[in-house]
Design a protein around this motif. Structure first.
Motif, PDB file in Angstrom:
ATOM      1  N   GLY A 187       0.802  -1.289   0.053  1.00  0.00           N
ATOM      2  CA  GLY A 187       0.011   0.110  -0.094  1.00  0.00           C
ATOM      3  C   GLY A 187       0.743   1.228   0.095  1.00  0.00           C
ATOM      4  O   GLY A 187       2.056   1.381   0.695  1.00  0.00           O
ATOM      5  N   TYR A 188       0.451   2.261  -0.902  1.00  0.00           N
ATOM      6  CA  TYR A 188       1.111   3.638  -0.695  1.00  0.00           C
ATOM      7  C   TYR A 188       0.273   4.646  -0.922  1.00  0.00           C
ATOM      8  O   TYR A 188      -0.959   4.668  -1.402  1.00  0.00           O
ATOM      9  N   CYS A 189       0.740   5.839  -0.531  1.00  0.00           N
ATOM     10  CA  CYS A 189       0.116   7.142  -0.980  1.00  0.00           C
ATOM     11  C   CYS A 189       1.152   8.232  -1.685  1.00  0.00           C
ATOM     12  O   CYS A 189       2.253   7.999  -1.520  1.00  0.00           O
ATOM     13  N   MET A 190       0.746   8.658  -2.775  1.00  0.00           N
ATOM     14  CA  MET A 190       1.282   9.533  -3.750  1.00  0.00           C
ATOM     15  C   MET A 190       0.578  10.945  -3.563  1.00  0.00           C
ATOM     16  O   MET A 190      -0.765  10.950  -3.450  1.00  0.00           O
ATOM     17  N   GLY A 191       1.291  11.976  -3.666  1.00  0.00           N
ATOM     18  CA  GLY A 191       0.737  12.966  -3.700  1.00  0.00           C
ATOM     19  C   GLY A 191       1.645  14.357  -4.625  1.00  0.00           C
ATOM     20  O   GLY A 191       2.716  14.104  -5.208  1.00  0.00           O
ATOM     21  N   TRP A 192       0.918  15.264  -4.976  1.00  0.00           N
ATOM     22  CA  TRP A 192       1.336  16.409  -5.436  1.00  0.00           C
ATOM     23  C   TRP A 192       1.436  17.650  -4.465  1.00  0.00           C
ATOM     24  O   TRP A 192       0.381  18.020  -3.833  1.00  0.00           O
TER      25      TRP A 192
ATOM     26  N   GLU B 118      -2.249  32.144  -9.627  1.00  0.00           N
ATOM     27  CA  GLU B 118      -1.841  31.875  -8.355  1.00  0.00           C
ATOM     28  C   GLU B 118      -1.613  30.266  -8.319  1.00  0.00           C
ATOM     29  O   GLU B 118      -1.170  29.891  -7.198  1.00  0.00           O
ATOM     30  N   ASP B 119      -1.713  29.643  -9.576  1.00  0.00           N
ATOM     31  CA  ASP B 119      -1.117  28.245  -9.412  1.00  0.00           C
ATOM     32  C   ASP B 119       0.228  28.023  -9.741  1.00  0.00           C
ATOM     33  O   ASP B 119       0.744  27.087  -9.744  1.00  0.00           O
ATOM     34  N   SER B 120       0.886  29.223  -9.936  1.00  0.00           N
ATOM     35  CA  SER B 120       2.458  29.553 -10.514  1.00  0.00           C
ATOM     36  C   SER B 120       3.165  29.056  -9.058  1.00  0.00           C
ATOM     37  O   SER B 120       2.948  29.551  -8.162  1.00  0.00           O
ATOM     38  N   ALA B 121       3.987  27.986  -9.255  1.00  0.00           N
ATOM     39  CA  ALA B 121       4.947  27.391  -8.421  1.00  0.00           C
ATOM     40  C   ALA B 121       5.575  26.179  -8.782  1.00  0.00           C
ATOM     41  O   ALA B 121       5.548  25.787  -9.939  1.00  0.00           O
ATOM     42  N   MET B 122       6.738  25.876  -7.833  1.00  0.00           N
ATOM     43  CA  MET B 122       7.270  24.522  -8.399  1.00  0.00           C
ATOM     44  C   MET B 122       6.502  23.375  -7.742  1.00  0.00           C
ATOM     45  O   MET B 122       6.098  23.724  -6.467  1.00  0.00           O
ATOM     46  N   TYR B 123       6.193  22.434  -8.639  1.00  0.00           N
ATOM     47  CA  TYR B 123       5.337  21.233  -8.176  1.00  0.00           C
ATOM     48  C   TYR B 123       6.205  20.051  -7.821  1.00  0.00           C
ATOM     49  O   TYR B 123       7.041  19.736  -8.758  1.00  0.00           O
ATOM     50  N   TYR B 124       6.043  19.581  -6.859  1.00  0.00           N
ATOM     51  CA  TYR B 124       6.719  18.320  -6.473  1.00  0.00           C
ATOM     52  C   TYR B 124       5.710  17.101  -6.342  1.00  0.00           C
ATOM     53  O   TYR B 124       4.513  17.363  -5.773  1.00  0.00           O
ATOM     54  N   CYS B 125       6.177  15.901  -6.703  1.00  0.00           N
ATOM     55  CA  CYS B 125       5.647  14.579  -6.503  1.00  0.00           C
ATOM     56  C   CYS B 125       6.165  13.885  -5.110  1.00  0.00           C
ATOM     57  O   CYS B 125       7.490  14.354  -4.896  1.00  0.00           O
ATOM     58  N   ALA B 126       5.355  13.271  -4.569  1.00  0.00           N
ATOM     59  CA  ALA B 126       5.762  12.629  -3.280  1.00  0.00           C
ATOM     60  C   ALA B 126       5.246  11.296  -3.022  1.00  0.00           C
ATOM     61  O   ALA B 126       4.267  11.013  -3.723  1.00  0.00           O
ATOM     62  N   PHE B 127       5.785  10.179  -2.356  1.00  0.00           N
ATOM     63  CA  PHE B 127       5.600   8.822  -2.058  1.00  0.00           C
ATOM     64  C   PHE B 127       5.903   8.367  -0.646  1.00  0.00           C
ATOM     65  O   PHE B 127       6.724   8.968   0.119  1.00  0.00           O
ATOM     66  N   LYS B 128       5.000   7.803  -0.111  1.00  0.00           N
ATOM     67  CA  LYS B 128       5.210   7.075   0.947  1.00  0.00           C
ATOM     68  C   LYS B 128       4.391   5.728   1.142  1.00  0.00           C
ATOM     69  O   LYS B 128       3.441   5.578   0.619  1.00  0.00           O
ATOM     70  N   TYR B 129       5.104   4.481   1.479  1.00  0.00           N
ATOM     71  CA  TYR B 129       4.388   3.342   1.823  1.00  0.00           C
ATOM     72  C   TYR B 129       3.406   3.746   3.083  1.00  0.00           C
ATOM     73  O   TYR B 129       3.760   4.327   3.928  1.00  0.00           O
ATOM     74  N   SER B 130       2.479   2.898   2.696  1.00  0.00           N
ATOM     75  CA  SER B 130       1.143   3.322   3.911  1.00  0.00           C
ATOM     76  C   SER B 130       0.201   2.314   3.799  1.00  0.00           C
ATOM     77  O   SER B 130      -0.273   1.732   2.688  1.00  0.00           O
ATOM     78  N   SER B 131      -0.436   1.909   4.953  1.00  0.00           N
ATOM     79  CA  SER B 131      -1.520   1.270   5.074  1.00  0.00           C
ATOM     80  C   SER B 131      -2.773   1.958   4.571  1.00  0.00           C
ATOM     81  O   SER B 131      -2.877   3.239   4.679  1.00  0.00           O
TER      82      SER B 131
ATOM     83  N   VAL C   1      -0.320  13.645   5.387  1.00  0.00           N
ATOM     84  CA  VAL C   1       0.877  12.599   5.512  1.00  0.00           C
ATOM     85  C   VAL C   1       1.988  13.131   5.383  1.00  0.00           C
ATOM     86  O   VAL C   1       2.282  13.924   4.575  1.00  0.00           O
ATOM     87  N   THR C   2       3.149  12.488   6.272  1.00  0.00           N
ATOM     88  CA  THR C   2       4.322  12.733   6.070  1.00  0.00           C
ATOM     89  C   THR C   2       4.990  12.056   4.992  1.00  0.00           C
ATOM     90  O   THR C   2       5.210  10.648   5.245  1.00  0.00           O
ATOM     91  N   PHE C   3       5.652  12.526   4.006  1.00  0.00           N
ATOM     92  CA  PHE C   3       5.934  11.698   2.637  1.00  0.00           C
ATOM     93  C   PHE C   3       7.264  11.225   2.953  1.00  0.00           C
ATOM     94  O   PHE C   3       8.112  12.375   3.540  1.00  0.00           O
ATOM     95  N   ASP C   4       7.779  10.163   2.641  1.00  0.00           N
ATOM     96  CA  ASP C   4       9.137   9.882   2.833  1.00  0.00           C
ATOM     97  C   ASP C   4      10.248  10.029   1.574  1.00  0.00           C
ATOM     98  O   ASP C   4      11.263  10.337   1.585  1.00  0.00           O
ATOM     99  N   TYR C   5       9.510  10.214   0.365  1.00  0.00           N
ATOM    100  CA  TYR C   5      10.432  10.425  -0.975  1.00  0.00           C
ATOM    101  C   TYR C   5       9.760  11.432  -1.728  1.00  0.00           C
ATOM    102  O   TYR C   5       8.466  11.549  -1.915  1.00  0.00           O
ATOM    103  N   TRP C   6      10.783  12.368  -2.214  1.00  0.00           N
ATOM    104  CA  TRP C   6       9.956  13.598  -3.064  1.00  0.00           C
ATOM    105  C   TRP C   6      10.815  13.545  -4.508  1.00  0.00           C
ATOM    106  O   TRP C   6      12.069  13.103  -4.659  1.00  0.00           O
ATOM    107  N   GLY C   7      10.326  13.932  -5.608  1.00  0.00           N
ATOM    108  CA  GLY C   7      10.986  14.278  -6.841  1.00  0.00           C
ATOM    109  C   GLY C   7      11.497  15.582  -6.948  1.00  0.00           C
ATOM    110  O   GLY C   7      11.491  16.396  -5.618  1.00  0.00           O
ATOM    111  N   GLN C   8      12.259  15.779  -7.785  1.00  0.00           N
ATOM    112  CA  GLN C   8      12.944  17.319  -8.026  1.00  0.00           C
ATOM    113  C   GLN C   8      12.179  18.416  -8.414  1.00  0.00           C
ATOM    114  O   GLN C   8      12.811  19.485  -8.121  1.00  0.00           O
TER     115      GLN C   8
END
Length: 126
Positions: free
Chosen positions: A32-37, A89-102, A111-118
């Motif tokens: 299981g995992y959770c991903m986000g922007w 107002e949507d202008s920004a640096m966008y990052y993706c993130a990942f976390k293993y999660s139940s 959620v506190t994400f563990d892995y981040w894109g550049q």
């Protein structure tokens, strides 16, 4: 080790659209995992935009509901963020993130994400 590579940013005029991609590798697809922007504009705090869990359940920040859509392609191990009706107002640096999660734990921007894109830059002009 999970690796995330974000792409798809660019410059558009207000009202335009962009699709961000995040290629993920090194994770166990049967877990299981959770991903986000997330996004961060200069001088502002990082803001959660949208999340999706391994079952496909999604959540969105109020500021993007109805305009942005988060999705994933399991065959391509890729996370997407379709952004429509873009505003300055949507202008920004966008990052993706990942976390293993139940899956018993809600997958949200809290959620506190563990892995981040550049990061990939999105600029919307008025």
């Amino acid at each position: 080790q999970v690796q995330l590579v974000a792409s798809g940013g660019g410059s558009v005029q207000a009202g335009g659209s962009l699709r961000l991609s995040c290629a993920a590798s090194g994770y166990y697809t049967y877990s299981g995992y959770c991903m986000g922007w997330f996004r961060q504009a200069p001088g502002k705090q990082r803001e959660g935009v949208a999340t999706i869990d391994s079952d496909g359940r999604t959540s969105y920040a109020d500021s993007v509901k109805g305009r942005f859509t988060i999705s994933k392609d399991n065959a391509k191990n890729t996370l997407y963020l379709q952004m429509n009706s873009l505003k300055p107002e949507d202008s920004a640096m966008y990052y993706c993130a990942f976390k293993y999660s139940s899956l018993r734990i809600p997958c949200t921007v809290a959620v506190t994400f563990d892995y981040w894109g550049q990061g990939t830059q999105v600029t919307v002009s008025s």
